[in-house]
Design an enzyme around this catalytic site. Structure first.
Site, PDB file in Angstrom:
ATOM      1  N   ASP A  47       1.397  -9.930   2.791  1.00 53.01           N
ATOM      2  CA  ASP A  47       0.057 -10.516   2.798  1.00 53.01           C
ATOM      3  C   ASP A  47      -0.370 -10.891   1.390  1.00 53.01           C
ATOM      4  OD1 ASP A  47      -2.795 -10.513   4.466  1.00 53.01           O
ATOM      5  OD2 ASP A  47      -3.033  -9.971   2.354  1.00 53.01           O
ATOM      6  N   HIS A  66     -10.779 -16.277   3.743  1.00 50.63           N
ATOM      7  CA  HIS A  66     -10.802 -15.022   2.983  1.00 50.63           C
ATOM      8  C   HIS A  66     -12.127 -14.285   3.107  1.00 50.63           C
ATOM      9  CE1 HIS A  66      -8.758 -13.088  -0.769  1.00 50.63           C
ATOM     10  NE2 HIS A  66      -9.272 -12.183   0.024  1.00 50.63           N
ATOM     11  N   LEU A  68      -6.168   3.064   1.670  1.00 58.34           N
ATOM     12  CA  LEU A  68      -6.127   4.247   0.808  1.00 58.34           C
ATOM     13  C   LEU A  68      -7.317   4.281  -0.146  1.00 58.34           C
ATOM     14  CD1 LEU A  68      -2.316   4.128  -0.098  1.00 58.34           C
ATOM     15  CD2 LEU A  68      -3.414   5.023   1.969  1.00 58.34           C
ATOM     16  N   ILE A 111      -2.211  -2.933   5.781  1.00 62.66           N
ATOM     17  CA  ILE A 111      -1.484  -3.540   4.653  1.00 62.66           C
ATOM     18  C   ILE A 111      -1.790  -2.819   3.339  1.00 62.66           C
ATOM     19  CG2 ILE A 111      -1.057  -5.826   5.617  1.00 62.66           C
ATOM     20  CD1 ILE A 111      -3.641  -6.772   4.197  1.00 62.66           C
ATOM     21  N   SER A 126       0.957  -1.464  -3.061  1.00 64.62           N
ATOM     22  CA  SER A 126       1.532  -0.629  -4.113  1.00 64.62           C
ATOM     23  C   SER A 126       2.514  -1.473  -4.912  1.00 64.62           C
ATOM     24  CB  SER A 126       2.248   0.591  -3.544  1.00 64.62           C
ATOM     25  OG  SER A 126       2.771   1.378  -4.612  1.00 64.62           O
ATOM     26  N   ARG A 157       6.302   4.755  -3.766  1.00 61.35           N
ATOM     27  CA  ARG A 157       5.120   4.731  -2.896  1.00 61.35           C
ATOM     28  C   ARG A 157       5.271   3.683  -1.798  1.00 61.35           C
ATOM     29  NH1 ARG A 157       0.764   5.071  -7.802  1.00 61.35           N
ATOM     30  NH2 ARG A 157       1.344   7.175  -8.525  1.00 61.35           N
ATOM     31  N   ASN A 192       4.827   4.861   1.941  1.00 63.35           N
ATOM     32  CA  ASN A 192       3.839   4.245   2.828  1.00 63.35           C
ATOM     33  C   ASN A 192       4.464   3.722   4.116  1.00 63.35           C
ATOM     34  OD1 ASN A 192       1.933   4.756   0.862  1.00 63.35           O
ATOM     35  ND2 ASN A 192       1.793   2.635   0.152  1.00 63.35           N
TER      36      ASN A 192
END
Length: 276
Positions: free
Chosen positions: A50, A110, A189, A227, A230, A235, A239
């Site tokens: 993305d 967006h 997160l 989505i 990182s 990570r 994830n």
């Protein structure tokens, strides 16, 4: 895990399947940092990438995809129309040039700057021109989705919003599902803020997983596509490792209780909107 492995998907209203987990590249620098992150994600097994026109890193995303060796048709690629532009179809063509690909799997507005409907004819034109398989929105409230639905010839298939146990927009999730729109979570997160929360840590300890894995798994169990972003290989792998466990009802309830939005139907708080 390969592209044809057991990673779950959601079927969008246009018939295409979107992976329930992908890599977001918001705030990832164009160039080597972005190329490495996308390459590591694809090596790990991610098949959803993305990006957005506003991120300024479409060229790096496209380069990493081309150099990955993963066939383009196995990758679900999303970018987003920057609503400061005038014509979403024209801007989609420019995105395809930067990405170095012939089509998008998903093209989103967006944010609803200037209102939720004005850009939609250009989005529909992008579908009709074969530039993208699906179109959708980001940062749209339930009311804005309803307003768009009244005028759309081609209905939006996704609404991408800020979503986590701390931003549990339950009414927006329910409105999206009722409109046959898959909700997609960005910043699950909390850009790292939520990883140290004591309640998240307790759930993570109880299931033998990391806080990041618990937060991602919670959103997946709510039916969302997620989505996380990182730029670190370890990570990115961590994830992705969220399909071998489930949160029980007690763990889900403990996370639900962290919500600070009153389970709102809004996409962002009034103070959180960055457009007029």
């Amino acid at each position: 895990m390969t592209a044809n492995s057991s990673q779950p998907t959601r079927t969008l209203s246009n018939g295409t399947a979107i992976p329930v987990l992908g890599l977001g590249v918001w705030q990832v620098d164009d160039g080597q940092e972005c190329e490495r992150a996308v390459a590591w994600a694809l090596e790990t097994g991610y098949r959803l990438i993305d990006t957005a026109q506003a991120y300024g890193n479409e060229a790096s995303v496209g380069k990493a995809i081309r150099e990955s060796g993963v066939p383009r048709e196995e990758i679900f690629l999303t970018t987003k129309f920057y609503p400061g532009g005038k014509d979403a179809r024209v801007e989609a063509e420019k995105s395809l040039q930067r990405l170095g690909t012939d089509y998008l799997d998903l093209y989103l507005i967006h944010w609803p700057q200037g209102g939720p409907t004005w850009a939609w004819p250009g989005m529909e034109a992008a579908v009709e021109a074969g530039l993208t398989k699906g179109i959708g929105v980001s940062n749209f409230s339930a009311a804005e989705i309803a307003e768009l639905g009244k005028v759309a010839r081609i209905q939006p298939v996704v609404n991408q919003v800020l979503f986590s146990p701390f931003d549990y927009r339950r009414a927006l999730l329910e409105a999206s599902e009722a409109a046959n729109i898959v909700l997609q979570a960005y910043s699950p997160l909390g850009t790292g803020r939520h990883l140290g929360d004591p309640a998240v840590a307790r759930v993570a300890e109880s299931v033998g997983r990391t806080p990041a894995q618990v937060l991602i798994r919670w959103a997946i169990q709510k039916g969302l596509s997620v989505i996380p972003k990182s730029t670190h290989q370890n990570r990115i792998k961590e994830n992705f490792d969220v399909f071998g466990f489930e949160l029980d009802d007690a763990a889900v309830a403990a996370l639900d209780a962290l919500d600070t939005t009153n389970q709102t139907a809004e996409a962002l708080s009034r103070s959180g909107k960055w457009w007029s």
